[in-house]
Design a protein around this motif. Structure first.
Motif, PDB file in Angstrom:
ATOM      1  N   MET A  90       0.811  -1.132  -0.058  1.00  0.00           N
ATOM      2  CA  MET A  90      -0.047  -0.048  -0.044  1.00  0.00           C
ATOM      3  C   MET A  90       0.839   1.243  -0.005  1.00  0.00           C
ATOM      4  N   ARG A  91       0.405   2.145  -0.971  1.00  0.00           N
ATOM      5  CA  ARG A  91       1.589   3.495  -0.795  1.00  0.00           C
ATOM      6  C   ARG A  91       0.077   4.545  -0.777  1.00  0.00           C
ATOM      7  N   ILE A  92       0.543   5.409   0.254  1.00  0.00           N
ATOM      8  CA  ILE A  92      -0.298   6.697   0.371  1.00  0.00           C
ATOM      9  C   ILE A  92       0.512   7.944   0.124  1.00  0.00           C
ATOM     10  N   ASN A  93       0.166   8.698  -0.810  1.00  0.00           N
ATOM     11  CA  ASN A  93       0.693  10.014  -0.995  1.00  0.00           C
ATOM     12  C   ASN A  93      -0.389  11.154  -0.514  1.00  0.00           C
ATOM     13  N   LEU A  94       0.240  11.942   0.212  1.00  0.00           N
ATOM     14  CA  LEU A  94      -0.554  13.338   0.653  1.00  0.00           C
ATOM     15  C   LEU A  94       0.125  14.574   0.261  1.00  0.00           C
TER      16      LEU A  94
END
Length: 91
Positions: free
Chosen positions: A1-5
């Motif tokens: 999983m990868r989350i970019n903010l």
């Protein structure tokens, strides 16, 4: 999983930007279908089971990038022009 903010806003001195990239993952076990290529070539190779030597699931959380940009300056953990091979071996 990868989350970019990624948050940006305009100021009198240019764009103010805050960026964070979080990676997380877990491997809970091997599907049981066949063997890895390394296991076929080398009998003593570590098996690709997705668990460590103590039988625990492989889990990780990583902050890949986290930086603030303002008025042409960058502070934090970010890629640079000298980071030629960043993420070349990811699938």
């Amino acid at each position: 999983m990868r989350i970019n903010l990624d948050a940006r806003t305009q100021t009198a001195y240019g764009t103010l930007r805050a960026f964070v990239r979080l990676d997380a993952g877990a491997r809970t076990g091997y599907s049981g279908v066949g063997q890895s290529g390394t296991q076929q070539r080398i009998g003593q190779a570590f098996p690709g089971l997705g668990i460590d030597a103590f039988g625990r699931d492989s889990q990780f959380v990583n902050v890949d990038k986290a930086f603030i940009q303002f008025a042409g300056m960058t502070a934090g953990r970010a890629s640079s022009f000298f980071d030629f091979y960043a993420h070349d071996f990811e699938f």
